[in-house]
Design a protein around this motif. Structure first.
Motif, mmCIF file in Angstrom:
data_model
loop_
_atom_site.group_PDB
_atom_site.id
_atom_site.type_symbol
_atom_site.label_atom_id
_atom_site.label_comp_id
_atom_site.label_asym_id
_atom_site.label_seq_id
_atom_site.Cartn_x
_atom_site.Cartn_y
_atom_site.Cartn_z
ATOM 1 N N LEU A 50 9.423 14.734 9.373
ATOM 2 C CA LEU A 50 10.566 14.513 10.064
ATOM 3 C C LEU A 50 11.459 15.743 9.569
ATOM 4 C CD1 LEU A 50 13.249 11.583 9.951
ATOM 5 C CD2 LEU A 50 14.012 13.878 9.428
ATOM 6 N N LEU A 51 11.322 16.317 8.394
ATOM 7 C CA LEU A 51 12.016 17.520 7.984
ATOM 8 C C LEU A 51 11.379 18.533 8.507
ATOM 9 C CD1 LEU A 51 12.591 16.788 4.096
ATOM 10 C CD2 LEU A 51 14.232 17.380 5.912
ATOM 11 N N ASN A 52 9.935 18.790 8.850
ATOM 12 C CA ASN A 52 9.538 19.924 9.726
ATOM 13 C C ASN A 52 9.583 19.809 11.107
ATOM 14 O OD1 ASN A 52 7.645 21.645 8.100
ATOM 15 N ND2 ASN A 52 6.237 19.987 7.883
ATOM 16 N N ASN A 53 9.981 18.734 11.630
ATOM 17 C CA ASN A 53 10.579 18.693 13.142
ATOM 18 C C ASN A 53 11.875 19.467 13.015
ATOM 19 O OD1 ASN A 53 9.962 17.388 15.761
ATOM 20 N ND2 ASN A 53 11.626 16.217 15.469
ATOM 21 N N VAL A 54 12.775 18.944 11.954
ATOM 22 C CA VAL A 54 14.024 19.562 11.930
ATOM 23 C C VAL A 54 14.034 21.122 11.765
ATOM 24 C CG1 VAL A 54 16.515 19.885 10.968
ATOM 25 C CG2 VAL A 54 15.175 17.302 11.372
ATOM 26 N N PHE A 55 13.098 21.598 10.832
ATOM 27 C CA PHE A 55 13.130 22.941 10.257
ATOM 28 C C PHE A 55 12.261 23.820 11.324
ATOM 29 C CE2 PHE A 55 11.476 26.277 7.519
ATOM 30 C CZ PHE A 55 12.622 26.872 7.162
ATOM 31 N N GLY A 56 11.184 23.318 11.732
ATOM 32 C CA GLY A 56 10.553 24.289 12.402
ATOM 33 C C GLY A 56 9.563 23.500 13.595
ATOM 34 N N GLY A 57 9.812 22.442 13.958
ATOM 35 C CA GLY A 57 9.085 21.575 14.846
ATOM 36 C C GLY A 57 9.284 21.686 16.211
ATOM 37 N N GLY A 58 10.083 22.292 16.779
ATOM 38 C CA GLY A 58 9.982 22.451 18.250
ATOM 39 C C GLY A 58 11.192 23.448 18.574
ATOM 40 N N ALA A 59 11.622 23.489 20.080
ATOM 41 C CA ALA A 59 12.486 24.314 20.381
ATOM 42 C C ALA A 59 13.966 24.217 19.867
ATOM 43 C CB ALA A 59 12.501 24.361 22.221
ATOM 44 N N SER A 60 14.116 23.240 19.580
ATOM 45 C CA SER A 60 15.652 22.865 18.879
ATOM 46 C C SER A 60 15.551 23.061 17.538
ATOM 47 C CB SER A 60 16.205 21.588 19.305
ATOM 48 O OG SER A 60 15.281 20.476 18.848
ATOM 49 N N SER A 61 14.513 23.309 16.878
ATOM 50 C CA SER A 61 14.393 23.530 15.502
ATOM 51 C C SER A 61 15.238 24.740 15.101
ATOM 52 C CB SER A 61 12.992 23.459 14.938
ATOM 53 O OG SER A 61 12.306 24.839 15.543
ATOM 54 N N ILE A 62 15.438 24.550 13.583
ATOM 55 C CA ILE A 62 16.165 25.731 13.061
ATOM 56 C C ILE A 62 15.532 26.854 13.316
ATOM 57 C CG2 ILE A 62 17.120 26.635 10.682
ATOM 58 C CD1 ILE A 62 17.528 23.793 9.902
ATOM 59 N N LEU A 63 14.427 27.279 12.820
ATOM 60 C CA LEU A 63 13.531 28.456 12.879
ATOM 61 C C LEU A 63 13.322 28.954 14.332
ATOM 62 C CD1 LEU A 63 10.714 27.874 10.305
ATOM 63 C CD2 LEU A 63 12.784 29.282 10.042
ATOM 64 N N PHE A 64 13.290 27.985 15.170
ATOM 65 C CA PHE A 64 13.202 28.595 16.930
ATOM 66 C C PHE A 64 14.426 29.117 17.123
ATOM 67 C CE2 PHE A 64 12.504 28.211 21.073
ATOM 68 C CZ PHE A 64 11.343 28.682 21.475
ATOM 69 N N GLN A 65 15.341 28.370 16.826
ATOM 70 C CA GLN A 65 16.897 28.631 17.449
ATOM 71 C C GLN A 65 17.209 29.971 16.814
ATOM 72 O OE1 GLN A 65 19.066 27.448 19.745
ATOM 73 N NE2 GLN A 65 16.985 26.354 20.442
ATOM 74 N N LYS A 66 16.956 30.222 15.460
ATOM 75 C CA LYS A 66 17.564 31.394 14.616
ATOM 76 C C LYS A 66 16.662 32.521 15.052
ATOM 77 C CE LYS A 66 20.541 32.986 11.925
ATOM 78 N NZ LYS A 66 21.759 33.306 12.199
ATOM 79 N N VAL A 67 15.112 32.509 14.816
ATOM 80 C CA VAL A 67 14.491 33.633 14.845
ATOM 81 C C VAL A 67 14.142 34.016 16.425
ATOM 82 C CG1 VAL A 67 12.225 34.606 14.034
ATOM 83 C CG2 VAL A 67 13.579 32.710 12.579
ATOM 84 N N ARG A 68 13.957 33.029 17.199
ATOM 85 C CA ARG A 68 13.628 33.453 18.372
ATOM 86 C C ARG A 68 14.800 33.592 19.358
ATOM 87 N NH1 ARG A 68 9.375 31.318 23.216
ATOM 88 N NH2 ARG A 68 10.967 31.439 24.875
#
Length: 435
Positions: A258-276
């Motif tokens: 679940l936490l990976n899903n939020v942090f970096g698991g998809g196009a709505s994740s924190i990492l995807f939204q911030k870095v990309r």
């Protein structure tokens, strides 16, 4: 509906009947992979996977694949760190043929020296292909950086030197000691008659013996704070950052998902939204768990230009610290429960995916997790579970790193994410720095 039983020789069988399909998936999964090897044997498990397709007393290598493909079926295999699986998917009318061919391969393979010599060339080319793929090199670097000399660090394909050393004698000895009914599982999923299936399995696999005294045992590795870099003439810099994870079948495993899903698991994740999306620094970025028996790691992967690497790592490091400290709201927990339940259910829509899942659960846990049990565990995730995983896996931060790229100052990059990581260059195998 699941059914679990043993053949007379101790071979475990797990079946799942699905009435609305007309297909069948059959797999033989053995608890043997690169983690079961020593350094001189490294690569033999994967090489043996190839050799099981190279002919038996009654079938040539062509016969093995052709007899399945002629009835519209598919036959294949894979080797991982902890298991090897041989499997067939076909119409349910060809279940007996599928079982008979798999048993013939497992019990009657010849391991002919001439075929071994030919397959050595094939696997060496597979290794060369892997070494040309930066993602594969990165995975091997990461494993070596965090697992050191433990067999979990060994590449599944092995080395060219080792591949050239394999012969009929050492292959037969390894198969006899590592392949036996007690550390294997047959998994069947689809439409079948249970009584006929039991009879067919006993007929074809009942004679399988092997060394019944062999029990796979693993040393739990200490996670190292090191870094590995390979200089490769490519456009992108490929980065893998490792965090602490959870071992296979841990009670909080779904909380980590679940936490990976939020942090970096998809196009709505924190990492995807911030870095990309916000900064445009990469095309791909994600986080994921790698659970093994007794130990696990969590990883962040991205591919960026050399010029963007420092900025990307600064942002990743900052977002990781914020995520670990702040956690997620109860609303996000509930939203992501639905996401991972959907991913889980959609991932089991085919007979083959359910066959693999049942086989692995039975092989490594000696039980099957029903869909109802999994859904219940996901539904029961609470804030305490989430905080436990944040404290265990995310708050310690990045503990090791791996890089593949052209002329990279990776020591400088390591200082951005974690100044205590030791850096190595796999190009010359020397220690570059100890900060």
């Amino acid at each position: 509906m699941y059914n679990i039983y043993k053949l007379k020789n101790g071979l475990r069988v797990v079946t799942e009947y699905i009435d609305h399909v007309n297909s069948i998936s059959v797999g033989v999964m053995v608890q043997n992979g690169s983690r079961n090897e020593d350094l001189n044997q490294n690569g033999i498990s994967h090489f043996i996977e190839h050799m099981f397709f190279k002919g038996t007393e009654k079938r040539s290598s062509k016969d093995i694949v052709q007899q399945i493909e002629n009835v519209g079926g598919q036959i294949n295999a894979y080797t991982s760190k902890e298991a090897t699986c041989y499997y067939i998917k076909a119409l349910n009318t060809h279940l007996d043929l599928s079982i008979e061919i798999l048993s013939d391969m497992i019990i009657n393979s010849k391991f002919d020296d001439e075929e071994i010599e030919k397959e050595q060339g094939v696997v060496i080319e597979e290794i060369n292909m892997s070494e040309d793929a930066p993602e594969d090199v990165l995975d091997n670097n990461q494993a070596k950086a965090i697992f050191g000399d433990n067999p979990l660090s060994y590449p599944i394909l092995g080395s060219i030197e080792n591949i050239k050393s394999f012969n009929s004698k050492n292959i037969k000895e390894f198969v006899k000691s590592h392949y036996n009914p007690l550390n294997s599982v047959i998994s069947v999923c689809g439409k079948f008659d249970e009584k006929e299936l039991m009879k067919t399995l006993e007929e074809h696999f009942g004679s399988w013996e092997g060394d019944k005294n062999y029990v796979p045992k693993y040393e739990t590795p200490i996670l190292l704070t090191e870094s590995k870099y390979t200089n490769k003439q490519i456009e992108q810099l490929h980065i893998n950052l490792a965090l602490k994870g959870l071992p296979y079948a841990h009670e909080k495993a779904y909380s980590l998902v679940l936490l990976n899903n939020v942090f970096g698991g998809g196009a709505s994740s924190i990492l995807f939204q911030k870095v990309r999306e916000e900064l445009g620094l990469c095309y791909t970025i994600y986080s994921y768990g790698q659970p093994y028996l007794g130990v696990g790691i969590n990883s962040i992967y991205t591919g960026v230009s050399k010029q963007s690497a420092e900025k990307a790592l600064s942002v990743i490091s900052k977002e990781l610290k914020n995520f670990a400290e702040k956690g997620i709201s109860k609303e996000l927990i509930e939203i992501n429960k639905e996401k991972i339940k959907a991913n889980y259910i959609l991932g089991l829509e085919s007979t083959s995916s359910r066959m693999f899942s049942n086989a692995k659960n039975m092989l490594l846990q000696n039980k099957v997790k029903t869909q109802e049990e999994v859904i219940k565990r996901i539904n029961n995730i609470n804030s305490d579970d989430i905080n436990y995983v944040l404290d265990t896996c995310f708050k310690p931060g990045i503990i090791s790193s791996a890089y593949v790229g052209q002329d990279i100052e990776y020591e400088k990059l390591n200082n951005i994410i974690e100044p205590n990581i030791k850096a190595y260059d796999t190009s010359n195998k020397e220690v570059i720095s100890r900060v």
